[in-house]
Design a protein around this motif. Structure first.
Motif, PDB file in Angstrom:
ATOM      1  N   LEU A 274     -32.074   8.415   8.626  1.00  0.00           N
ATOM      2  CA  LEU A 274     -33.415   7.867   8.467  1.00  0.00           C
ATOM      3  C   LEU A 274     -33.384   6.393   8.078  1.00  0.00           C
ATOM      4  CD1 LEU A 274     -35.115  10.845   6.587  1.00  0.00           C
ATOM      5  CD2 LEU A 274     -35.239  10.281   9.022  1.00  0.00           C
TER       6      LEU A 274
ATOM      7  N   LEU B 185     -40.388   5.622  11.115  1.00  0.00           N
ATOM      8  CA  LEU B 185     -40.458   6.598  10.029  1.00  0.00           C
ATOM      9  C   LEU B 185     -41.827   7.262   9.980  1.00  0.00           C
ATOM     10  CD1 LEU B 185     -38.559   4.710   7.191  1.00  0.00           C
ATOM     11  CD2 LEU B 185     -37.886   6.886   8.213  1.00  0.00           C
TER      12      LEU B 185
ATOM     13  N   LEU C 281     -38.583  12.243   4.320  1.00  0.00           N
ATOM     14  CA  LEU C 281     -39.255  11.070   4.885  1.00  0.00           C
ATOM     15  C   LEU C 281     -40.034  10.314   3.821  1.00  0.00           C
ATOM     16  CD1 LEU C 281     -40.405  12.764   8.151  1.00  0.00           C
ATOM     17  CD2 LEU C 281     -38.915  10.761   8.045  1.00  0.00           C
TER      18      LEU C 281
ATOM     19  N   GLN D  46     -37.648   8.261   1.878  1.00  0.00           N
ATOM     20  CA  GLN D  46     -37.159   7.118   2.655  1.00  0.00           C
ATOM     21  C   GLN D  46     -38.228   6.045   2.806  1.00  0.00           C
ATOM     22  OE1 GLN D  46     -33.972   6.653   3.601  1.00  0.00           O
ATOM     23  NE2 GLN D  46     -34.651   4.622   4.157  1.00  0.00           N
TER      24      GLN D  46
END
Length: 100
Positions: A31, A39, A58, A61
C-alpha cells in the motif's frame, strides 16, 4: 455459457482492482507504493465489497500518508473529493492544516 473474456468492473481503476484481487487471494500488497488517489480508490472498493480488514489497513496507510508543503494542496483536494469517507478525509485535512 459466458462468451466474453472480459468482465467490466465500473467505478474504479485497474490498479485499485488489482490491489483488491491480490488482497482477496492473500497475495502481498504494498500500500505504501500507491498514490493517495489510488489509496482512496481501494478504500472505495473495500467499502463497496465490505472487506473490513482491508479497510482498516487502508485507513492506517491513508492517515500516515506524508503531507508536505509540496503536496499539501493536492492532498487537500483529494481529501475533499472523498468526503464520503469522513474518518479518513477529516484526519488528512487536519494534517494539511497543521502543515500550513
Amino acid at each position: 455459457k459466458e462468451t466474453k473474456d472480459v468482465i467490466p468492473v465500473r467505478q474504479t481503476t485497474m490498479e485499485a482492482f488489482n490491489v483488491l484481487i491480490n488482497y482477496v487471494y492473500s497475495k502481498e500488497i504494498n500500500l505504501k507504493s500507491l498514490t493517495l488517489l489510488e489509496l482512496y480508490d481501494v478504500v472505495n472498493l473495500a467499502e463497496k465489497y465490505d472487506i473490513p480488514k482491508l479497510m482498516e489497513e487502508l485507513k492506517t496507510q491513508v492517515k500516515s500518508f506524508p503531507v508536505t508543503m509540496e503536496n499539501v494542496m493536492e492532498v487537500t483536494n483529494t481529501a475533499n473529493q472523498f468526503t464520503q469517507f469522513p474518518e479518513i478525509s477529516t484526519e488528512l485535512l487536519i494534517r494539511c492544516a497543521e502543515v500550513i
